[in-house]
Design an enzyme around this catalytic site. Structure first.
Site, mmCIF file in Angstrom:
data_model
loop_
_atom_site.group_PDB
_atom_site.id
_atom_site.type_symbol
_atom_site.label_atom_id
_atom_site.label_comp_id
_atom_site.label_asym_id
_atom_site.label_seq_id
_atom_site.Cartn_x
_atom_site.Cartn_y
_atom_site.Cartn_z
ATOM 1 C CB SER A 138 36.495 -67.413 -15.075
ATOM 2 O OG SER A 138 37.487 -66.586 -15.064
ATOM 3 C CE1 TYR A 151 34.169 -62.521 -17.630
ATOM 4 C CE2 TYR A 151 35.187 -63.122 -16.300
ATOM 5 C CZ TYR A 151 35.008 -63.229 -17.070
ATOM 6 O OH TYR A 151 35.432 -64.977 -17.841
HETATM 7 C C1 8X3 Z 1 39.165 -64.830 -17.615
HETATM 8 C C2 8X3 Z 1 40.413 -64.895 -16.924
HETATM 9 O O1 8X3 Z 1 42.697 -64.588 -15.208
HETATM 10 O O2 8X3 Z 1 42.175 -63.643 -17.430
HETATM 11 O O3 8X3 Z 1 38.007 -65.599 -17.294
HETATM 12 O O4 8X3 Z 1 41.108 -62.486 -15.461
HETATM 13 S S1 8X3 Z 1 41.408 -63.931 -16.087
#
Ligand code: 8X3
Length: 251
Positions: A138, A151
């Site tokens: 991510s 996260y």
């Molecule tokens: C999620 C990325 O930009 O939606 O993995 O926080 S974001």
């Protein structure tokens, strides 16, 4: 669960977290490219209907469970592509109010889940003569943001685990690609907000996020490069998003 075996001349792709979102879209893309796809997830009803649609092999998989991972990988002796997609976020809380169970879940699914699958399938990936490990991290693997430490720290750890393999496997026939998406409209926010649809929808209201298909298309491109080409890291965001915390709504 369907347990059909692949024909020896078809390349095999394993996709985790394949019951929805990026995982399901990736399974469709790779099947369309001619791979025999082995899909795993906990929600086996969804998995079965996807398997029937694309001619894949569906196997139950809980990446947080050693026995489940061992059963899933049993008999997979030659694997060409592994897509570590299972993962996700829970909660959006400041460190001072961190929920340890949420953190444990995020570390188990994102970090240890990727470790379990990758470790189990490395011999099969090497045996294929041209293995590819794609790990979906991510932009949270590359940035920190307020209220997101559970996260972001799990995604950083997952990214570093993946990137370490680039060094450890140098000289072996295994390529490694990290895909770091920004906002993708999937069940991601629904899981993060514990099923609160209103909160989840609000994340994407007023901007155009990526779709799961946008990410799957990139993974299909990665998987169709020749063996000497390693796309190390691909960051993809919607045009409307500049960083995890800056988008056209936040300014
Ligand atoms: C999620 C990325 O930009 O939606 O993995 O926080 S974001």
């Amino acid at each position: 669960m369907s347990t059909e075996t692949s024909s020896p001349d078809r390349r095999v792709a394993v996709v985790t977290g394949a019951s929805s979102g990026i995982g399901a879209a990736t399974a469709r893309t790779l099947a369309a490219q001619g791979f025999h796809v082995v899909i795993g997830a906990r929600r086996t009803d969804r998995l079965e209907s996807l398997a029937a649609e694309i001619g894949a092999t569906a196997r139950p998989l809980d990446v947080t469970d050693d026995a489940s991972v061992a059963a899933f990988c049993d008999g997979l002796d030659s694997v060409d592509v592994l897509v570590n997609n299972a993962g996700g976020a829970k909660g959006l809380a400041p460190v001072a109010e961190a929920d340890l169970d949420d953190w444990r879940w995020m570390y188990e699914t994102n970090v240890l889940g990727t470790l379990r699958l990758t470790r189990a399938l490395l011999p099969a990936l090497e045996a294929s003569g041209d293995g590819l490990v794609v790990t979906i991290t991510s932009i949270a693997a590359l940035e920190a943001y307020d209220n997101g430490a559970g996260y972001t720290s799990a995604k950083h750890a997952q990214g570093v685990l993946h990137r370490t393999l680039r060094y450890e496997l140098l000289g072996k026939p295994i390529r490694l690609t990290e895909i770091a998406p920004g906002m993708v409209e999937t069940e991601f926010s629904l899981v993060r907000f514990d099923g609160d649809k209103e909160k989840a929808d609000a994340v994407y209201d007023g901007l155009t996020p990526l779709t799961a298909d946008d990410v799957a298309e990139v993974i299909g491109f990665v998987a169709s490069r020749p063996p000497h080409v390693d796309l190390d890291l691909i960051v993809l965001k919607p045009r409307d998003q500049a960083s995890a915390r800056r988008n056209i709504k936040t300014g």
